[in-house]
Write a protein that holds these residues in place. Structure first.
Motif, PDB file in Angstrom:
ATOM      1  N   GLU A  28       0.834  -1.206   0.000  1.00 24.05           N
ATOM      2  CA  GLU A  28       0.000   0.000   0.000  1.00 24.05           C
ATOM      3  C   GLU A  28       0.862   1.247   0.000  1.00 24.05           C
ATOM      4  O   GLU A  28       2.031   1.223   0.362  1.00 24.05           O
ATOM      5  N   LEU A  29       0.239   2.318  -0.424  1.00 19.92           N
ATOM      6  CA  LEU A  29       0.913   3.613  -0.479  1.00 19.92           C
ATOM      7  C   LEU A  29       0.247   4.541   0.517  1.00 19.92           C
ATOM      8  O   LEU A  29      -0.986   4.675   0.517  1.00 19.92           O
ATOM      9  N   VAL A  30       1.070   5.183   1.325  1.00 21.20           N
ATOM     10  CA  VAL A  30       0.531   6.108   2.329  1.00 21.20           C
ATOM     11  C   VAL A  30       1.109   7.488   2.045  1.00 21.20           C
ATOM     12  O   VAL A  30       2.322   7.650   1.943  1.00 21.20           O
ATOM     13  N   ALA A  31       0.227   8.472   1.922  1.00 19.25           N
ATOM     14  CA  ALA A  31       0.681   9.822   1.591  1.00 19.25           C
ATOM     15  C   ALA A  31       0.054  10.815   2.548  1.00 19.25           C
ATOM     16  O   ALA A  31      -0.932  10.500   3.219  1.00 19.25           O
ATOM     17  N   GLU A  45       3.129   7.448 -10.080  1.00 22.37           N
ATOM     18  CA  GLU A  45       4.298   6.768 -10.638  1.00 22.37           C
ATOM     19  C   GLU A  45       4.571   5.469  -9.874  1.00 22.37           C
ATOM     20  O   GLU A  45       4.874   4.444 -10.479  1.00 22.37           O
ATOM     21  N   LEU A  46       4.444   5.526  -8.550  1.00 24.54           N
ATOM     22  CA  LEU A  46       4.658   4.310  -7.763  1.00 24.54           C
ATOM     23  C   LEU A  46       3.615   3.257  -8.129  1.00 24.54           C
ATOM     24  O   LEU A  46       3.926   2.075  -8.274  1.00 24.54           O
ATOM     25  N   ARG A  47       2.375   3.711  -8.312  1.00 23.61           N
ATOM     26  CA  ARG A  47       1.317   2.777  -8.695  1.00 23.61           C
ATOM     27  C   ARG A  47       1.619   2.147 -10.048  1.00 23.61           C
ATOM     28  O   ARG A  47       1.544   0.946 -10.236  1.00 23.61           O
ATOM     29  N   ARG A  48       1.986   2.990 -10.980  1.00 26.08           N
ATOM     30  CA  ARG A  48       2.292   2.513 -12.321  1.00 26.08           C
ATOM     31  C   ARG A  48       3.451   1.509 -12.284  1.00 26.08           C
ATOM     32  O   ARG A  48       3.411   0.465 -12.922  1.00 26.08           O
ATOM     33  N   GLY A  49       4.466   1.866 -11.513  1.00 35.31           N
ATOM     34  CA  GLY A  49       5.651   1.015 -11.448  1.00 35.31           C
ATOM     35  C   GLY A  49       5.349  -0.342 -10.818  1.00 35.31           C
ATOM     36  O   GLY A  49       5.706  -1.394 -11.364  1.00 35.31           O
ATOM     37  N   VAL A  50       4.673  -0.305  -9.664  1.00 35.84           N
ATOM     38  CA  VAL A  50       4.395  -1.560  -8.958  1.00 35.84           C
ATOM     39  C   VAL A  50       3.425  -2.409  -9.768  1.00 35.84           C
ATOM     40  O   VAL A  50       3.606  -3.621  -9.926  1.00 35.84           O
ATOM     41  N   GLN A  51       2.424  -1.762 -10.312  1.00 37.10           N
ATOM     42  CA  GLN A  51       1.466  -2.482 -11.153  1.00 37.10           C
ATOM     43  C   GLN A  51       2.174  -3.130 -12.346  1.00 37.10           C
ATOM     44  O   GLN A  51       1.928  -4.284 -12.694  1.00 37.10           O
ATOM     45  N   GLY A  52       3.079  -2.369 -12.965  1.00 36.19           N
ATOM     46  CA  GLY A  52       3.795  -2.910 -14.115  1.00 36.19           C
ATOM     47  C   GLY A  52       4.656  -4.103 -13.732  1.00 36.19           C
ATOM     48  O   GLY A  52       4.676  -5.120 -14.420  1.00 36.19           O
ATOM     49  N   THR A  54       4.436  -6.050 -11.006  1.00 39.32           N
ATOM     50  CA  THR A  54       3.811  -7.174 -10.301  1.00 39.32           C
ATOM     51  C   THR A  54       2.444  -7.560 -10.844  1.00 39.32           C
ATOM     52  O   THR A  54       1.932  -8.618 -10.518  1.00 39.32           O
ATOM     53  N   GLY A  55       1.853  -6.675 -11.611  1.00 33.11           N
ATOM     54  CA  GLY A  55       0.492  -6.941 -12.074  1.00 33.11           C
ATOM     55  C   GLY A  55      -0.565  -6.497 -11.083  1.00 33.11           C
ATOM     56  O   GLY A  55      -1.752  -6.548 -11.361  1.00 33.11           O
ATOM     57  N   LEU A  56      -0.139  -6.063  -9.907  1.00 27.02           N
ATOM     58  CA  LEU A  56      -1.099  -5.629  -8.885  1.00 27.02           C
ATOM     59  C   LEU A  56      -0.806  -4.201  -8.461  1.00 27.02           C
ATOM     60  O   LEU A  56       0.351  -3.863  -8.167  1.00 27.02           O
ATOM     61  N   ALA A  57      -1.836  -3.394  -8.392  1.00 19.58           N
ATOM     62  CA  ALA A  57      -1.631  -2.018  -7.940  1.00 19.58           C
ATOM     63  C   ALA A  57      -1.675  -1.978  -6.424  1.00 19.58           C
ATOM     64  O   ALA A  57      -2.511  -2.647  -5.810  1.00 19.58           O
ATOM     65  N   PRO A  58      -0.789  -1.212  -5.810  1.00 20.76           N
ATOM     66  CA  PRO A  58      -0.856  -1.096  -4.353  1.00 20.76           C
ATOM     67  C   PRO A  58      -2.135  -0.375  -3.935  1.00 20.76           C
ATOM     68  O   PRO A  58      -2.666   0.446  -4.664  1.00 20.76           O
ATOM     69  N   ALA A  59      -2.607  -0.716  -2.742  1.00 19.84           N
ATOM     70  CA  ALA A  59      -3.809  -0.062  -2.225  1.00 19.84           C
ATOM     71  C   ALA A  59      -3.446   1.292  -1.631  1.00 19.84           C
ATOM     72  O   ALA A  59      -2.280   1.573  -1.352  1.00 19.84           O
ATOM     73  N   ASP A  60      -4.471   2.140  -1.459  1.00 24.18           N
ATOM     74  CA  ASP A  60      -4.241   3.399  -0.749  1.00 24.18           C
ATOM     75  C   ASP A  60      -4.303   3.100   0.741  1.00 24.18           C
ATOM     76  O   ASP A  60      -5.358   2.713   1.255  1.00 24.18           O
ATOM     77  N   GLY A  61      -3.181   3.279   1.423  1.00 22.65           N
ATOM     78  CA  GLY A  61      -3.155   2.980   2.845  1.00 22.65           C
ATOM     79  C   GLY A  61      -3.404   4.227   3.669  1.00 22.65           C
ATOM     80  O   GLY A  61      -3.246   5.343   3.193  1.00 22.65           O
TER      81      GLY A  61
END
Ligand code: GCW
Length: 671
Positions: A28-31, A45-52, A54-61
């Protein structure tokens, strides 16, 4: 199919343990609450990178916990999550630390957070295990700029990557999504400014419709920490018929520029400032009114100073015909002005004293203007190094200049000079962009590495070009160790190859006139003496090379005494610069035991062999590189081999016609 559009920001799928490791650390990403557009860009960018990957987008933490990536400033982070290393980090630096199982990316500003997000993705993209990413970094220069030589009709001076990415017709209303990808790529390197238009500037760029277009671009680029700058033509008010003169000391002129600056800042509150090419290659300037460069620069500086803007005044000048030595002109005009520039002026100096040649000694102004902030200007586009066809990794060339010892004080390299070691703030570097609307952005896959290397060295001028090449290859092509090593070897050899087959042993400026592609050492009849290749190589029956010692133009006297002494003697001049500083007889014995003539031929031969070596190595890399990119590179390497041979054959034949010497036995490289 890989087409190169994604640059080094590819984020291709990982497998197995690597994928699992990223998933574990980026659940997850916490901002901070109410994230700014800049923080949103970092999160995206982090979402795009992790999704690319791993295939899974991080959740909003919401809360920081194990497996989260937490972005925060000292104000937004709970004390337990505030990492060490935040002090003296400056506005743009970042820290990445593991705290209680979370990855904390911390900075004092949102731009620092964005840079930190890109740094995390770069680390993971180059193979660092995600739970091991631990970094603290801050830029060593304040202004890290791209200079676009883009014209208002979308042609690009010395651009080999298609038309300008700025769609001036569509602006300001049409905002091509490509601008965002441009901003992402630059932010990933820490580039924080862009000069939108050519230094050979048109007056129109400073009129209301164009200011509105520039403002639209500034709006798009702002969240990525990138400021917009404009090249200004010195005679703009006169040419727009709004003043009767462009004399910088005329009150109406200064007043016009103040009003113009106010107008620009109303549209672009964080406008960076002006870049100016004056009294060079026919451009207007203060000397037209018998005023100095300082008079001109300071007048513009006063106009932008109230808004926090800067003026970058170029030292690339060769205005009057120069029958003696063009290499001396910038120093002669600028060095006496040391200390006379306003505090918000940077004098922008090209890496070498002639013009972006495949190899030049460092510019003698570095270290010689201790009371003036000097910016370094590199050319990322390859005007003299084979356009976007030849493979020539410029990282090693940039490093060579940056690590040159100016001899003015112990340890005072060019890098230290531009870092402000002598003159204090402000500091900066400029790279003449190699970007266009080509699908690859740079006209070829490997030219992307030059944009990358420029940006990384602008962030840290002490960086290693080899380490930068490794990073780039890992993200752009492959992390397979053998293949990665091979590609890096190719890159590190490539510029040396170009020097050898174009301008070995310190030769320079012997390329085709006008377009600057291919050899033309024979050209002697151009109107201005310093346009002719014969002016530079001075080959005759007796020898070859430009005598810049006391017996010649004495350009050497512009260097610090330690350097001047070393280069005054051919025996202590590095062979890479031999014919830059000396005119020597063809039969002079070289350290290799060959005569100068035989050595020259041997270097040309070597260059051709090196070009062939690039082609052979690349062919063997086919299993490691996707088919499309492999083929596109291979095609260019074929051309490079052909053109290397062309350079070698043409230069040797011409110098032979002058020297009357026979080809040394066995010199032709085997077909
Ligand atoms: O390298 C030379 C180029 C010109 C360029 C000039 C400069 C923008 O041939 O095309 O003009 O330098 O740097 O001003």
């Amino acid at each position: 199919e890989e087409d190169g559009y994604d640059l080094w920001l590819r984020y291709r799928p990982l497998a197995g343990a690597e994928r699992a490791a990223v998933l574990r650390q980026a659940r997850e990403l916490v901002a901070p609450a109410l994230p700014s557009p800049t923080v949103q860009a970092a999160l995206a960018e982090l979402r795009r990178g992790v999704q690319g990957m791993t295939g899974l987008a991080p959740a909003d933490g919401k809360r920081a916990r194990a497996g989260a990536i937490v972005l925060g400033t000292p104000a937004s982070l709970p004390p337990a999550l505030r990492p060490t290393g935040l002090d003296r980090l400056g506005n743009e630096g970042y820290v990445i630390r593991r705290i209680a199982g979370a990855t904390v990316i911390a900075a004092h500003t949102d731009t620092g957070l964005l840079y930190g997000a890109f740094a995390w993705l770069r680390a993971v993209g180059t193979g660092v295990a995600p739970h091991r990413v631990d970094e603290r970094s801050a830029p060593r220069l304040q202004q890290r700029l791209l200079d676009h030589w883009d014209n208002l009709d979308r042609s690009v001076e010395r651009g080999y990557a298609g038309e300008s990415i700025w769609d001036w017709w569509g602006l300001p209303g049409v905002r091509d999504p490509r601008y965002i990808d441009y901003a992402r790529a630059n932010a990933s390197l820490g580039i924080n400014g862009t000069v939108l238009n050519n230094v050979n500037a048109k007056p129109e760029i400073l009129t209301a419709p164009w200011i509105a277009k520039a403002a639209a671009l500034a709006d798009v680029l702002r969240p990525y920490g990138i400021k917009v700058y404009l090249s200004a033509r010195f005679s703009t008010p006169l040419e727009l018929n709004e003043t009767a003169t462009a004399d910088p000391l005329a009150p109406e002129v200064a007043a016009w520029w103040r009003r113009k600056a106010d107008e620009i800042y109303r549209a672009i509150p964080d406008f960076g400032g002006f870049l100016v090419k004056a009294n060079s290659e026919g451009q207007p300037g203060p000397q037209d009114y018998r005023r100095s460069h300082a008079d001109g620069a300071n007048m513009l500086a006063a106009a932008v100073a109230p808004h926090g803007g800067i003026v970058m005044w170029r030292a690339f000048v060769y205005a009057a015909e120069n029958p003696v030595d063009r290499a001396k002109q910038a120093y002669d005009e600028f060095q006496p002005l040391d200390g006379r520039f306003a505090p918000n002026v940077l004098v922008q100096v090209k890496n070498g004293p002639i013009d972006f040649q495949p190899r030049e000694p460092f510019h003698p102004l570095f270290g010689a203007m201790p009371r003036t902030p000097l910016m370094l200007e590199f050319q990322v586009t390859k005007e003299y190094l084979g356009y976007a066809t030849h493979m020539a990794y410029l990282g090693s060339m940039f490093e060579e200049t940056l690590q040159s010892d100016t001899g003015h004080a112990p340890g005072l390299t060019v890098a230290r000079v531009i870092e402000g070691a002598q003159a204090g703030h402000p500091t900066g570097m400029a790279g003449v962009a190699n970007i266009g609307s080509s699908r690859t952005w740079s006209g070829s896959h490997f030219d992307q590495a030059n944009w990358y290397a420029y940006g990384r060295l602008a962030w840290n001028p002490q960086g290693s070009s080899r380490a930068i090449a490794r990073e780039w290859v890992a993200q752009t092509f492959t992390r397979a160790p053998r293949a990665l090593d091979d590609i890096v070897v190719m890159m590190m050899d490539s510029r040396d190859a170009v020097v050898n087959y174009m301008t070995p042993l310190g030769l320079h400026h012997i390329m085709g006139t006008g377009h600057h592609h291919g050899p033309a050492p024979w050209v002697a009849e151009l109107a201005r003496p310093e346009w002719n290749p014969v002016y530079y190589h001075k080959a005759d029956r007796g020898g070859i090379g430009f005598d810049r010692t006391a017996s010649g133009s004495n350009a050497l006297a512009q260097y610090a005494p330690a350097i001047a002494r070393r280069y005054a003697d051919p025996a202590t001049t590095p062979d890479t610069l031999l014919l830059w500083f000396h005119h020597l007889p063809w039969d002079r014995p070289m350290p290799s035991g060959r005569t100068l003539w035989a050595e020259l031929v041997a270097r040309y031969d070597l260059g051709v062999m090196q070009a062939r070596g690039l082609r052979t190595r690349w062919a063997a890399l086919a299993p490691f590189v996707d088919a499309r990119r492999h083929a596109e590179v291979a095609q260019r390497l074929d051309v490079q081999v052909e053109e290397a041979q062309w350079w070698r054959d043409a230069c040797i034949a011409y110098f032979q016609s002058v020297s009357g010497l026979a080809l040394p036995p066995g010199s032709r490289p085997p077909a």
